[in-house]
Write an enzyme that holds these catalytic residues in place. Structure first.
Site, PDB file in Angstrom:
ATOM      1  N   GLU A  98      12.413  19.146 -17.852  1.00 42.45           N
ATOM      2  CA  GLU A  98      13.786  19.638 -17.715  1.00 42.45           C
ATOM      3  C   GLU A  98      14.755  18.484 -17.933  1.00 42.45           C
ATOM      4  O   GLU A  98      14.410  17.316 -17.716  1.00 42.45           O
ATOM      5  CB  GLU A  98      13.933  20.257 -16.304  1.00 42.45           C
ATOM      6  CG  GLU A  98      15.292  20.761 -15.912  1.00 42.45           C
ATOM      7  CD  GLU A  98      15.841  21.890 -16.774  1.00 42.45           C
ATOM      8  OE1 GLU A  98      15.923  21.697 -17.999  1.00 42.45           O
ATOM      9  OE2 GLU A  98      16.246  22.929 -16.214  1.00 42.45           O
ATOM     10  N   ASP A  99      15.977  18.830 -18.369  1.00 44.96           N
ATOM     11  CA  ASP A  99      16.987  17.779 -18.559  1.00 44.96           C
ATOM     12  C   ASP A  99      17.612  17.350 -17.237  1.00 44.96           C
ATOM     13  O   ASP A  99      17.722  16.174 -16.938  1.00 44.96           O
ATOM     14  CB  ASP A  99      18.076  18.244 -19.558  1.00 44.96           C
ATOM     15  CG  ASP A  99      18.636  19.634 -19.224  1.00 44.96           C
ATOM     16  OD1 ASP A  99      18.251  20.215 -18.189  1.00 44.96           O
ATOM     17  OD2 ASP A  99      19.452  20.139 -20.018  1.00 44.96           O
ATOM     18  N   ASP A 102      19.946  20.526 -10.723  1.00 46.63           N
ATOM     19  CA  ASP A 102      21.217  20.563 -10.004  1.00 46.63           C
ATOM     20  C   ASP A 102      20.953  21.210  -8.642  1.00 46.63           C
ATOM     21  O   ASP A 102      20.471  20.549  -7.726  1.00 46.63           O
ATOM     22  CB  ASP A 102      22.205  21.339 -10.880  1.00 46.63           C
ATOM     23  CG  ASP A 102      23.623  21.308 -10.377  1.00 46.63           C
ATOM     24  OD1 ASP A 102      23.974  20.403  -9.620  1.00 46.63           O
ATOM     25  OD2 ASP A 102      24.412  22.202 -10.750  1.00 46.63           O
ATOM     26  N   PHE A 151      29.776  16.163 -13.943  1.00 46.90           N
ATOM     27  CA  PHE A 151      29.275  16.949 -15.062  1.00 46.90           C
ATOM     28  C   PHE A 151      28.976  16.037 -16.236  1.00 46.90           C
ATOM     29  O   PHE A 151      29.854  15.374 -16.766  1.00 46.90           O
ATOM     30  CB  PHE A 151      30.264  18.041 -15.467  1.00 46.90           C
ATOM     31  CG  PHE A 151      29.629  19.062 -16.358  1.00 46.90           C
ATOM     32  CD1 PHE A 151      28.856  20.084 -15.820  1.00 46.90           C
ATOM     33  CD2 PHE A 151      29.742  18.980 -17.739  1.00 46.90           C
ATOM     34  CE1 PHE A 151      28.225  21.006 -16.636  1.00 46.90           C
ATOM     35  CE2 PHE A 151      29.115  19.899 -18.571  1.00 46.90           C
ATOM     36  CZ  PHE A 151      28.357  20.914 -18.014  1.00 46.90           C
ATOM     37  N   ARG A 164      25.360  17.879 -27.509  1.00 45.86           N
ATOM     38  CA  ARG A 164      23.917  17.666 -27.329  1.00 45.86           C
ATOM     39  C   ARG A 164      23.393  16.515 -28.185  1.00 45.86           C
ATOM     40  O   ARG A 164      22.404  15.888 -27.859  1.00 45.86           O
ATOM     41  CB  ARG A 164      23.136  18.923 -27.740  1.00 45.86           C
ATOM     42  CG  ARG A 164      23.349  20.135 -26.852  1.00 45.86           C
ATOM     43  CD  ARG A 164      22.288  21.191 -27.187  1.00 45.86           C
ATOM     44  NE  ARG A 164      22.622  22.516 -26.715  1.00 45.86           N
ATOM     45  CZ  ARG A 164      22.394  22.960 -25.470  1.00 45.86           C
ATOM     46  NH1 ARG A 164      21.833  22.184 -24.585  1.00 45.86           N
ATOM     47  NH2 ARG A 164      22.716  24.190 -25.133  1.00 45.86           N
TER      48      ARG A 164
HETATM   49  P1  5GP Z   1      20.287  24.616 -11.242  1.00 45.82           P
HETATM   50  O1  5GP Z   1      19.628  25.962 -11.164  1.00 45.82           O
HETATM   51  O2  5GP Z   1      19.382  23.462 -10.874  1.00 45.82           O
HETATM   52  O3  5GP Z   1      21.558  24.585 -10.448  1.00 45.82           O
HETATM   53  O4  5GP Z   1      20.769  24.493 -12.734  1.00 45.82           O
HETATM   54  C1  5GP Z   1      20.234  23.603 -13.625  1.00 45.82           C
HETATM   55  C2  5GP Z   1      20.877  23.812 -14.969  1.00 45.82           C
HETATM   56  O5  5GP Z   1      22.303  23.714 -14.881  1.00 45.82           O
HETATM   57  C3  5GP Z   1      20.469  22.707 -15.927  1.00 45.82           C
HETATM   58  O6  5GP Z   1      19.307  23.071 -16.619  1.00 45.82           O
HETATM   59  C4  5GP Z   1      21.666  22.606 -16.818  1.00 45.82           C
HETATM   60  O7  5GP Z   1      21.561  23.548 -17.850  1.00 45.82           O
HETATM   61  C5  5GP Z   1      22.835  22.982 -15.949  1.00 45.82           C
HETATM   62  N1  5GP Z   1      23.530  21.788 -15.426  1.00 45.82           N
HETATM   63  C6  5GP Z   1      23.590  21.372 -14.155  1.00 45.82           C
HETATM   64  N2  5GP Z   1      24.312  20.235 -14.039  1.00 45.82           N
HETATM   65  C7  5GP Z   1      24.704  19.926 -15.288  1.00 45.82           C
HETATM   66  C8  5GP Z   1      25.491  18.835 -15.830  1.00 45.82           C
HETATM   67  O8  5GP Z   1      25.962  17.908 -15.160  1.00 45.82           O
HETATM   68  N3  5GP Z   1      25.663  18.850 -17.175  1.00 45.82           N
HETATM   69  C9  5GP Z   1      25.167  19.842 -17.978  1.00 45.82           C
HETATM   70  N4  5GP Z   1      25.420  19.737 -19.274  1.00 45.82           N
HETATM   71  N5  5GP Z   1      24.437  20.872 -17.506  1.00 45.82           N
HETATM   72  C10 5GP Z   1      24.209  20.905 -16.179  1.00 45.82           C
END
Ligand code: 5GP
Length: 181
Positions: A98-99, A102, A151, A164
């Site tokens: 995963e990237d 959050d 962010f 990206r």
């Molecule tokens: P979670 O379910 O953990 O809250 O969401 C994770 C997803 O939210 C990540 O896969 C990503 O797509 C998006 N996300 C969360 N924080 C960021 C951020 O700082 N930048 C970007 N570009 N996407 C984020």
């Protein structure tokens, strides 16, 4: 620097060093095992591409695309599979790549879906982690950088499908995501 960016968070060199560090650890941990690396589209594609080339064991690659139910960017934790894996993961060692993690809701749900398919093991590797935002206790086994609650974009991460391609990781200017749509 790109005009939409507030500041650089990680340079190409810093990312490269971290990816190699993770690649070495993974090569050691999975030596002798058949590893399937599952990238979550689209954000993790750039990281996965670099990570597999920093490893010196045989790996297989697959991708899964998910979308989170709910309004705007708020994660609800219920995910819909937009593109499923090509092959069965039964009795395979799976590493979800995963990237960014959050709240952890998306990954937690995906983990349950994949575990139900009876793999030999499932672990999680993320390049970025925002620990202060964690809502559920998702087990992150391999983590590149812990970052503050800002962010970020670049190196696969987008805002409205932009940025990206940037080779570095940046904090996006607030006015870009506050006023544009
Ligand atoms: P979670 O379910 O953990 O809250 O969401 C994770 C997803 O939210 C990540 O896969 C990503 O797509 C998006 N996300 C969360 N924080 C960021 C951020 O700082 N930048 C970007 N570009 N996407 C984020």
């Amino acid at each position: 620097m790109h005009p939409d960016m507030e500041k650089i968070l990680f340079s190409k060199v810093e990312i490269d060093e971290k990816v190699h560090e993770l690649g070495n650890i993974l090569s050691r941990d999975y030596v002798g095992k058949e590893l399937l690396m599952v990238g979550i589209l689209k954000g993790a594609s750039v990281f996965l591409a670099d990570l597999v080339r920093a490893m010196d064991i045989d790996v297989r690659i697959d991708f899964i695309a998910v979308s989170s139910y709910g309004t705007s960017s708020k994660s609800t934790g219920v995910v819909r599979i937009l593109k499923d894996l090509d092959k069965s993961i039964e009795l395979r060692h799976v590493l979800i790549v995963e990237d960014i993690v959050d709240t952890g809701l998306t990954l937690n749900y995906l983990l349950e879906i994949l575990k139900a398919r009876n793999p030999a093991s499932v672990r999680i590797c993320t390049l970025l982690d925002k620990p202060s935002r964690r809502g559920v206790n998702v087990p992150v086994d391999y983590n590149g950088f812990a970052i503050p609650d800002e962010f970020v974009v670049g190196y696969g991460l987008d805002y409205n499908e932009k940025y990206r391609h940037l080779p570095e990781i940046y904090v996006l200017k607030k006015e870009i995501y506050q006023y544009s749509k």
